[in-house]
Design a protein around this motif. Structure first.
Motif, PDB file in Angstrom:
ATOM      1  N   UNK A 105      -5.486  12.381  -5.782  1.00  0.00           N
ATOM      2  CA  UNK A 105      -4.548  13.468  -6.060  1.00  0.00           C
ATOM      3  C   UNK A 105      -5.177  14.863  -6.010  1.00  0.00           C
ATOM      4  N   UNK A 106      -6.360  15.092  -6.615  1.00  0.00           N
ATOM      5  CA  UNK A 106      -6.920  16.453  -6.574  1.00  0.00           C
ATOM      6  C   UNK A 106      -7.182  16.962  -5.165  1.00  0.00           C
ATOM      7  N   UNK A 107      -7.371  16.047  -4.217  1.00  0.00           N
ATOM      8  CA  UNK A 107      -7.673  16.433  -2.841  1.00  0.00           C
ATOM      9  C   UNK A 107      -6.419  16.482  -1.963  1.00  0.00           C
ATOM     10  N   UNK A 108      -5.277  16.110  -2.521  1.00  0.00           N
ATOM     11  CA  UNK A 108      -4.046  16.039  -1.736  1.00  0.00           C
ATOM     12  C   UNK A 108      -3.451  17.423  -1.520  1.00  0.00           C
TER      13      UNK A 108
ATOM     14  N   UNK B 241      -3.495  10.570 -14.687  1.00  0.00           N
ATOM     15  CA  UNK B 241      -3.999   9.344 -14.064  1.00  0.00           C
ATOM     16  C   UNK B 241      -5.404   9.026 -14.556  1.00  0.00           C
ATOM     17  N   UNK B 242      -6.252  10.056 -14.633  1.00  0.00           N
ATOM     18  CA  UNK B 242      -7.614   9.852 -15.116  1.00  0.00           C
ATOM     19  C   UNK B 242      -7.620   9.418 -16.577  1.00  0.00           C
TER      20      UNK B 242
ATOM     21  N   UNK C 233       1.921  19.900  -0.119  1.00  0.00           N
ATOM     22  CA  UNK C 233       3.050  19.287   0.564  1.00  0.00           C
ATOM     23  C   UNK C 233       3.197  17.815   0.236  1.00  0.00           C
ATOM     24  N   UNK C 234       2.076  17.152  -0.018  1.00  0.00           N
ATOM     25  CA  UNK C 234       2.097  15.740  -0.426  1.00  0.00           C
ATOM     26  C   UNK C 234       2.748  15.599  -1.790  1.00  0.00           C
ATOM     27  N   UNK C 235       2.389  16.484  -2.695  1.00  0.00           N
ATOM     28  CA  UNK C 235       2.982  16.455  -4.033  1.00  0.00           C
ATOM     29  C   UNK C 235       4.476  16.733  -3.938  1.00  0.00           C
ATOM     30  N   UNK C 236       4.851  17.705  -3.127  1.00  0.00           N
ATOM     31  CA  UNK C 236       6.269  18.039  -2.986  1.00  0.00           C
ATOM     32  C   UNK C 236       7.046  16.838  -2.442  1.00  0.00           C
ATOM     33  N   UNK C 237       6.544  16.229  -1.391  1.00  0.00           N
ATOM     34  CA  UNK C 237       7.279  15.134  -0.752  1.00  0.00           C
ATOM     35  C   UNK C 237       7.424  13.924  -1.671  1.00  0.00           C
ATOM     36  N   UNK C 238       6.332  13.511  -2.305  1.00  0.00           N
ATOM     37  CA  UNK C 238       6.353  12.270  -3.081  1.00  0.00           C
ATOM     38  C   UNK C 238       6.849  12.442  -4.514  1.00  0.00           C
TER      39      UNK C 238
ATOM     40  N   UNK D 174       0.838  -1.216   0.000  1.00  0.00           N
ATOM     41  CA  UNK D 174       0.000   0.000   0.000  1.00  0.00           C
ATOM     42  C   UNK D 174       0.865   1.255   0.000  1.00  0.00           C
ATOM     43  N   UNK D 175       0.374   2.273  -0.688  1.00  0.00           N
ATOM     44  CA  UNK D 175       1.085   3.556  -0.764  1.00  0.00           C
ATOM     45  C   UNK D 175       0.628   4.425   0.399  1.00  0.00           C
ATOM     46  N   UNK D 176       1.562   4.836   1.232  1.00  0.00           N
ATOM     47  CA  UNK D 176       1.262   5.668   2.398  1.00  0.00           C
ATOM     48  C   UNK D 176       1.478   7.134   2.045  1.00  0.00           C
ATOM     49  N   UNK D 177       0.393   7.890   1.963  1.00  0.00           N
ATOM     50  CA  UNK D 177       0.494   9.305   1.590  1.00  0.00           C
ATOM     51  C   UNK D 177       1.000  10.146   2.753  1.00  0.00           C
TER      52      UNK D 177
END
Length: 220
Positions: free
Chosen positions: A147-150, A212-213, A153-158, A6-9
């Protein structure tokens, strides 16, 4: 098809820490760039993406901005502004690229050696603080919805900071997708084509979600 873990956000924030180094001339800037930690180079190229901004940045890194607005060196500022860290292997190669631009400018003009900035360049470094969002993804199809709801900072980290952590210079999303085998190879390739440096994190997030969509619809 292989089953990946599983991917941990995660989410993150960057804390700026003073190094005590300052430059008021271009020669001093060069000398400090030679010696500062890679974390400082990283900070001055990437930290602006996570900062709160109400208008587009004129320059994408702090070195270019300082040269333009405080050293009054527009030629060098333009040259520094087009350096894309995504295209370079690591921070040491980025350091060499910076130094090459500065050395070339110093060699081309005697007067630039005597220019003094209206404000010193203060070298900072970043400390990354990581938060677990509690969200777990089990299948790549979930990315288009999550992704649209992330948070940015999540985008930056991952998608950005991961490139320093992973040996192959990839990002966490593509690393995770690889665990599912070739079925998601095309999605990985399209995500790899995104250059995050010259866009805002919200723009990167929107583009990732769109890809992704699109891939999900094409596979149906």
């Amino acid at each position: 098809m292989n089953q990946a873990e599983p991917f941990s956000l995660k989410d993150c924030a960057l804390i700026a820490i003073a190094t005590g180094r300052k430059a008021v001339t271009l020669s001093e800037l060069r000398d400090h760039i030679c010696e500062v930690s890679a974390d400082s180079i990283y900070h001055h190229f990437w930290s602006g993406l996570l900062g709160a901004r109400f208008e587009e940045r004129e320059f994408n890194n702090d070195f270019a901005s300082w040269c333009r607005h405080h050293l009054r060196e527009p030629v060098l500022a333009e040259q520094l502004s087009v350096i894309d860290p995504v295209e370079l292997r690591d921070m040491e190669e980025l350091r060499r690229e910076l130094l090459d631009c500065i050395e070339t400018r110093l060699d081309s003009s005697e007067s630039v050696h005597w220019l003094r900035a209206s404000r010193p360049f203060e070298f900072l470094r970043s400390q990354l603080v990581i938060f677990d969002t509690g969200k777990r993804l089990t299948q790549p199809e979930e990315l288009a919805a999550v992704l649209p709801e992330s948070a940015t900072g999540t985008i930056f980290y991952h998608f950005i900071d991961a490139r320093r952590r992973l040996a192959d210079g990839s990002d966490d999303f593509r690393f995770w997708l690889a665990g599912f085998g070739e079925h998601y190879a095309e999605l990985g390739r399209r995500l790899a084509a995104i250059d995050p440096f010259f866009s805002s994190l919200s723009q990167v997030r929107a583009e990732m979600a769109r890809i992704c969509q699109q891939c999900q619809e094409e596979s149906q």
